[in-house]
Design an enzyme around this catalytic site. Structure first.
Site, PDB file in Angstrom:
ATOM      1  N   HIS A   1      -4.674  -5.061   3.411  1.00 57.35           N
ATOM      2  CA  HIS A   1      -4.581  -3.659   2.994  1.00 57.35           C
ATOM      3  C   HIS A   1      -4.823  -3.428   1.513  1.00 57.35           C
ATOM      4  O   HIS A   1      -4.907  -2.298   1.071  1.00 57.35           O
ATOM      5  CB  HIS A   1      -3.217  -3.081   3.364  1.00 57.35           C
TER       6      HIS A   1
HETATM    7  C1  UD1 Z   1       1.267   0.918  -0.526  1.00 55.43           C
HETATM    8  C2  UD1 Z   1       1.772   0.152  -1.711  1.00 55.43           C
HETATM    9  C3  UD1 Z   1       1.617  -1.358  -1.472  1.00 55.43           C
HETATM   10  C4  UD1 Z   1       2.254  -1.758  -0.154  1.00 55.43           C
HETATM   11  C5  UD1 Z   1       1.632  -0.928   0.934  1.00 55.43           C
HETATM   12  C6  UD1 Z   1       2.206  -1.284   2.284  1.00 55.43           C
HETATM   13  C7  UD1 Z   1       1.456   1.232  -3.905  1.00 55.43           C
HETATM   14  C8  UD1 Z   1       0.664   1.203  -5.139  1.00 55.43           C
HETATM   15  N1  UD1 Z   1       1.020   0.444  -2.926  1.00 55.43           N
HETATM   16  O1  UD1 Z   1      -0.139   0.756  -0.475  1.00 55.43           O
HETATM   17  O2  UD1 Z   1       2.242  -2.054  -2.512  1.00 55.43           O
HETATM   18  O3  UD1 Z   1       2.041  -3.131   0.077  1.00 55.43           O
HETATM   19  O4  UD1 Z   1       1.890   0.455   0.655  1.00 55.43           O
HETATM   20  O5  UD1 Z   1       1.703  -0.468   3.271  1.00 55.43           O
HETATM   21  O6  UD1 Z   1       2.446   1.936  -3.827  1.00 55.43           O
HETATM   22  N2  UD1 Z   1      -1.589   6.569   4.714  1.00 55.43           N
HETATM   23  C9  UD1 Z   1      -1.472   7.109   5.960  1.00 55.43           C
HETATM   24  N3  UD1 Z   1      -0.228   7.198   6.493  1.00 55.43           N
HETATM   25  C10 UD1 Z   1       0.874   6.773   5.850  1.00 55.43           C
HETATM   26  C11 UD1 Z   1       0.724   6.215   4.571  1.00 55.43           C
HETATM   27  C12 UD1 Z   1      -0.517   6.124   4.023  1.00 55.43           C
HETATM   28  O7  UD1 Z   1      -2.439   7.497   6.588  1.00 55.43           O
HETATM   29  O8  UD1 Z   1       1.988   6.888   6.398  1.00 55.43           O
HETATM   30  C13 UD1 Z   1      -2.924   6.476   4.107  1.00 55.43           C
HETATM   31  C14 UD1 Z   1      -3.022   7.262   2.824  1.00 55.43           C
HETATM   32  O9  UD1 Z   1      -3.453   8.551   3.072  1.00 55.43           O
HETATM   33  C15 UD1 Z   1      -4.029   6.488   2.031  1.00 55.43           C
HETATM   34  C16 UD1 Z   1      -3.813   5.058   2.500  1.00 55.43           C
HETATM   35  O10 UD1 Z   1      -3.113   5.125   3.733  1.00 55.43           O
HETATM   36  O11 UD1 Z   1      -5.330   6.863   2.356  1.00 55.43           O
HETATM   37  C17 UD1 Z   1      -3.054   4.246   1.494  1.00 55.43           C
HETATM   38  O12 UD1 Z   1      -1.701   4.704   1.312  1.00 55.43           O
HETATM   39  P1  UD1 Z   1      -0.957   4.566  -0.108  1.00 55.43           P
HETATM   40  O13 UD1 Z   1       0.466   4.927   0.019  1.00 55.43           O
HETATM   41  O14 UD1 Z   1      -1.766   5.229  -1.146  1.00 55.43           O
HETATM   42  O15 UD1 Z   1      -1.021   3.040  -0.490  1.00 55.43           O
HETATM   43  P2  UD1 Z   1      -1.025   1.735   0.405  1.00 55.43           P
HETATM   44  O16 UD1 Z   1      -2.397   1.179   0.385  1.00 55.43           O
HETATM   45  O17 UD1 Z   1      -0.367   1.981   1.730  1.00 55.43           O
END
Ligand code: UD1
Length: 367
Positions: free
Chosen positions: A210
């Site tokens: 991820h």
């Molecule tokens: C975040 C954390 C990372 C952790 C990871 C576990 C930071 C910088 N990173 O990264 O350390 O290991 O979570 O999952 O805080 N999204 C959804 N649904 C959700 C959550 C996110 O669709 O419930 C999508 C968001 O819209 C985005 C992507 O997933 O496009 C990434 O989500 P984001 O919270 O920005 O960071 P992660 O890559 O999940």
């Protein structure tokens, strides 16, 4: 009576706060009157990424949900800061306890400190020295304004001492993520994919990816999946796909032989799969800790780790991000040539209790 904010925002936070909440409840039952409220920032909001963990781990409903949702790094961090500051202005607390290294951790720590509320950081002191990771920035910023550090490893203690933190502010307590793993191990549950893909114990691999550096570029992600499935010699590779990764996979628009994609799994289902797997390939830090405790071989698809004890003592090996490095290491695993790990010190299921004991002293001003 002092009020503690416990901050949780993203998936890897939930298993860490679960053990702290358990320990706080236990302390309350024993007559230690500690007041706390659970603040969910809403960084992760899908059922799969958030509510499922609360249900399975028996974490109480958050007292407050800041509902920040997705966004760029700055949008998300700023959104959490604005909303948490509003909360503290309306209903102040006395101590802000943050866990891990996600955006929610740093955002709430900054707000609390500027509101003159002391910050306690669970899992403080981890360092990858890799400034391309948002998590490293979050760790270093958070630790620079933390009053009390609850650490998981001797390397974290050394990092903090090396940065000039006085030893009296560092509490080596163990690993709350492992508290949850050991507590819930007996409840691990076979996911639907087990039957659907005809899996058998030690007859498949688990893959999680991820990190932006691994998954945001479609060509690089495809090259990684080519290398992994090509070297797996027909073994199924079960791949619970993180939402970020799902976006890139949709863009690539193809499948790989042997690659079994599933939506993100619940905690009990994911760890069932891990415990029974021949090995795990991952870019997650938390998974390297869980595989070390479950004694399952782990290949980390990163060039560095902030958790060196999983390599020095555990079952983890740093493979790097170059896809060409995967086949020889996977070959060794398939040939049955993998080290046996040992448990890092204090990863014994009691970190939450130690944290609550120390918090109680800190709040009484006894340090
Ligand atoms: C975040 C954390 C990372 C952790 C990871 C576990 C930071 C910088 N990173 O990264 O350390 O290991 O979570 O999952 O805080 N999204 C959804 N649904 C959700 C959550 C996110 O669709 O419930 C999508 C968001 O819209 C985005 C992507 O997933 O496009 C990434 O989500 P984001 O919270 O920005 O960071 P992660 O890559 O999940």
């Amino acid at each position: 009576m002092a009020l503690i904010d416990i901050i949780a925002g993203a998936r890897p936070n939930f298993m860490k706060v679960a053990s702290i909440v358990d320990a706080l409840k236990e302390a309350q039952n024993l007559g230690n009157q500690m007041r706390w409220r659970l603040v969910h920032t809403g960084q992760h909001y899908d059922w799969h990424m958030s509510a499922a963990f609360f249900e399975e781990l028996g974490i109480p409903e958050p007292d407050i949900n800041l509902g920040v949702g997705s966004g760029t790094q700055a949008e998300q961090t700023a959104g959490i800061m604005v909303r948490y500051e509003r909360l503290l202005m309306e209903q102040p607390s006395d101590l802000c306890l943050v866990v891990g290294d996600v955006n929610s951790t740093m955002a709430c720590a900054i707000v609390a400190r500027k509101c003159r509320i002391e910050v306690a950081h669970v899992e403080g002191g981890l360092r990858s020295r890799d400034w391309s990771m948002p998590e490293e920035i979050n760790r270093v910023v958070t630790d620079s304004i933390t009053s009390w550090f609850f650490t998981t490893s001797e390397s974290a203690n050394e990092n903090l001492r090396g940065e000039g933190v006085e030893p009296e502010r560092i509490f080596f307590v163990g690993n709350t993520m492992i508290d949850s793993l050991l507590k819930h191990r007996v409840r691990f549950r076979r996911p639907a994919v087990w039957r659907e893909a005809g899996l058998v114990a030690r007859g498949y691999l688990v893959l999680t990816l991820h990190r932006p550096g691994n998954v945001d570029d479609p060509r690089q992600l495809a090259a990684r999946l080519d290398a992994i499935t090509g070297a797996a010699r027909g073994l199924p590779v079960v791949f619970p796909v993180h939402p970020r990764t799902a976006g890139t996979l949709a863009e690539i628009g193809r499948s790989w032989p042997g690659l079994v994609c599933t939506p993100p799994l619940s905690y009990l289902e994911f760890n069932f799969l891990v415990e029974q797997a021949l090995g795990v390939l991952t870019d997650s830090g938390g998974v390297t800790e869980e595989t070390t405790v479950l004694n399952v071989p782990c290949l980390t698809l990163r060039d560095n780790t902030e958790r060196p004890e999983t390599v020095a003592l555990g079952t983890n090996e740093l493979v790097g991000t170059d896809p060409a490095r995967i086949p020889p290491v996977l070959g060794r695993l398939l040939a049955g040539q993998w080290k046996r790990g040992t448990l890092p010190p204090l990863w014994d299921g009691k970190a939450g209790q130690r944290i609550v004991e120390k918090l109680s002293c800190v709040l009484k001003g006894q340090g």
